[in-house]
Design a protein around this motif. Structure first.
Motif, PDB file in Angstrom:
ATOM      1  N   MET A 168       0.856  -1.178   0.000  1.00 58.06           N
ATOM      2  CA  MET A 168       0.000   0.000   0.000  1.00 58.06           C
ATOM      3  C   MET A 168       0.893   1.229   0.000  1.00 58.06           C
ATOM      4  SD  MET A 168      -3.448  -0.665   2.189  1.00 58.06           S
ATOM      5  CE  MET A 168      -4.418   0.495   1.256  1.00 58.06           C
ATOM      6  N   GLN A 169       0.398   2.270  -0.635  1.00 53.71           N
ATOM      7  CA  GLN A 169       1.105   3.546  -0.653  1.00 53.71           C
ATOM      8  C   GLN A 169       0.385   4.506   0.283  1.00 53.71           C
ATOM      9  OE1 GLN A 169       0.866   5.755  -4.329  1.00 53.71           O
ATOM     10  NE2 GLN A 169       2.473   7.181  -3.699  1.00 53.71           N
ATOM     11  N   VAL A 170       1.151   5.125   1.159  1.00 58.25           N
ATOM     12  CA  VAL A 170       0.607   6.216   1.960  1.00 58.25           C
ATOM     13  C   VAL A 170       1.003   7.500   1.248  1.00 58.25           C
ATOM     14  CG1 VAL A 170       2.600   6.255   3.542  1.00 58.25           C
ATOM     15  CG2 VAL A 170       0.459   7.316   4.225  1.00 58.25           C
ATOM     16  N   ARG A 171       0.033   8.385   1.104  1.00 57.69           N
ATOM     17  CA  ARG A 171       0.334   9.663   0.470  1.00 57.69           C
ATOM     18  C   ARG A 171      -0.574  10.723   1.068  1.00 57.69           C
ATOM     19  NH1 ARG A 171      -1.671   9.992  -5.741  1.00 57.69           N
ATOM     20  NH2 ARG A 171      -0.537  11.925  -5.446  1.00 57.69           N
ATOM     21  N   GLY A 172      -0.225  11.946   0.800  1.00 56.35           N
ATOM     22  CA  GLY A 172      -1.071  13.034   1.270  1.00 56.35           C
ATOM     23  C   GLY A 172      -1.051  13.229   2.770  1.00 56.35           C
ATOM     24  N   MET A 173       0.051  12.890   3.424  1.00 55.59           N
ATOM     25  CA  MET A 173       0.165  13.164   4.863  1.00 55.59           C
ATOM     26  C   MET A 173       0.284  14.673   5.033  1.00 55.59           C
ATOM     27  SD  MET A 173       0.624  10.349   7.009  1.00 55.59           S
ATOM     28  CE  MET A 173       1.553  11.110   8.315  1.00 55.59           C
ATOM     29  N   ALA A 174      -0.626  15.249   5.792  1.00 55.54           N
ATOM     30  CA  ALA A 174      -0.604  16.702   5.992  1.00 55.54           C
ATOM     31  C   ALA A 174      -1.218  17.050   7.336  1.00 55.54           C
ATOM     32  CB  ALA A 174      -1.367  17.404   4.878  1.00 55.54           C
ATOM     33  N   THR A 175      -0.616  18.034   7.995  1.00 55.56           N
ATOM     34  CA  THR A 175      -1.140  18.567   9.247  1.00 55.56           C
ATOM     35  C   THR A 175      -1.259  20.072   9.104  1.00 55.56           C
ATOM     36  OG1 THR A 175      -0.054  16.813  10.501  1.00 55.56           O
ATOM     37  CG2 THR A 175      -0.728  18.761  11.746  1.00 55.56           C
ATOM     38  N   ALA A 176      -2.379  20.613   9.555  1.00 56.24           N
ATOM     39  CA  ALA A 176      -2.590  22.064   9.516  1.00 56.24           C
ATOM     40  C   ALA A 176      -1.454  22.748  10.269  1.00 56.24           C
ATOM     41  CB  ALA A 176      -3.932  22.415  10.142  1.00 56.24           C
ATOM     42  N   ARG A 177      -0.999  23.859   9.731  1.00 53.68           N
ATOM     43  CA  ARG A 177       0.120  24.583  10.352  1.00 53.68           C
ATOM     44  C   ARG A 177      -0.147  24.895  11.823  1.00 53.68           C
ATOM     45  NH1 ARG A 177       0.030  25.553   5.112  1.00 53.68           N
ATOM     46  NH2 ARG A 177       1.976  25.624   3.958  1.00 53.68           N
ATOM     47  N   THR A 178      -1.391  25.154  12.166  1.00 56.67           N
ATOM     48  CA  THR A 178      -1.762  25.505  13.537  1.00 56.67           C
ATOM     49  C   THR A 178      -1.685  24.331  14.502  1.00 56.67           C
ATOM     50  OG1 THR A 178      -4.070  25.080  12.973  1.00 56.67           O
ATOM     51  CG2 THR A 178      -3.297  27.373  12.821  1.00 56.67           C
ATOM     52  N   HIS A 179      -1.543  23.107  13.977  1.00 57.40           N
ATOM     53  CA  HIS A 179      -1.549  21.923  14.838  1.00 57.40           C
ATOM     54  C   HIS A 179      -0.295  21.065  14.686  1.00 57.40           C
ATOM     55  CE1 HIS A 179      -5.689  23.171  15.232  1.00 57.40           C
ATOM     56  NE2 HIS A 179      -5.761  22.376  16.280  1.00 57.40           N
ATOM     57  N   ARG A 180       0.753  21.618  14.112  1.00 58.46           N
ATOM     58  CA  ARG A 180       2.008  20.881  13.968  1.00 58.46           C
ATOM     59  C   ARG A 180       2.723  20.787  15.305  1.00 58.46           C
ATOM     60  NH1 ARG A 180       3.830  23.223   8.146  1.00 58.46           N
ATOM     61  NH2 ARG A 180       2.189  22.143   7.010  1.00 58.46           N
ATOM     62  N   GLY A 181       3.528  19.742  15.441  1.00 60.97           N
ATOM     63  CA  GLY A 181       4.311  19.561  16.658  1.00 60.97           C
ATOM     64  C   GLY A 181       3.541  18.893  17.787  1.00 60.97           C
ATOM     65  N   LEU A 182       2.325  18.425  17.508  1.00 58.67           N
ATOM     66  CA  LEU A 182       1.505  17.783  18.533  1.00 58.67           C
ATOM     67  C   LEU A 182       1.494  16.258  18.406  1.00 58.67           C
ATOM     68  CD1 LEU A 182      -1.587  20.182  18.392  1.00 58.67           C
ATOM     69  CD2 LEU A 182       0.356  20.245  19.985  1.00 58.67           C
TER      70      LEU A 182
END
Length: 159
Positions: free
Chosen positions: A70-84
């Protein structure tokens, strides 16, 4: 916050704002998004806002012919919630689902700045760095053999 399976359409806002920001394309509808074996995960706040996403598509990789991948793609976190740790939670959850489905290898086309994150989750590089045609950013293919690997969330090996 809750991790839930979401629709492909639910991923579009973060795909556009995080993954396509400053790239040559704003395309957020991807081939395979609606395949029956594809799943999308999202971290949703209590009021309903999705702040992190990942998509998981059953796709082969030439380095792993004959194995279930399986391919994982499109991993994204809103800038306001990074580092959590939301990316880690999404990745661990997706890897667990893949193991439950009998997947042996999970692979991705990772942006070079994200390599350390993936390596911390058991991924290794496959081949050389290249410039991705869609984003015009440096990428490298990565993979993790999850068939007998410990679940990174629990530290246990599935039986």
């Amino acid at each position: 916050m809750h991790i839930r399976e979401i629709s492909a359409t639910d991923t579009h806002e973060l795909r556009r704002s995080v993954l396509r920001d400053g790239t040559p394309t704003d395309e957020v509808e991807w081939n395979g998004d609606d395949e029956p074996t594809t799943f999308h995960l999202g971290v949703r706040l209590d009021e309903g806002t999705i702040v992190a996403i990942s998509s998981w598509l059953e796709r082969t990789h030439p380095s792993y012919d004959g194995r279930r991948t399986m391919q994982v793609r499109g991993m994204a976190t809103a800038r306001t919630h990074r580092g959590l740790g939301l990316g880690s939670i999404l990745l661990d959850t997706g890897l667990t689902i893949c193991r439950q489905r009998g997947v042996e290898i999970v692979w991705a086309r990772a942006r070079v700045p994200a390599l350390r994150f993936y390596e911390q989750h058991g991924f290794h590089t496959i081949g050389d760095e290249y410039i991705d045609a869609t984003t015009a950013l440096p990428h490298v293919d990565i993979a993790a053999d999850i068939a007998a690997a410990p679940d990174s969330a629990t530290g246990t090996t599935p039986t």
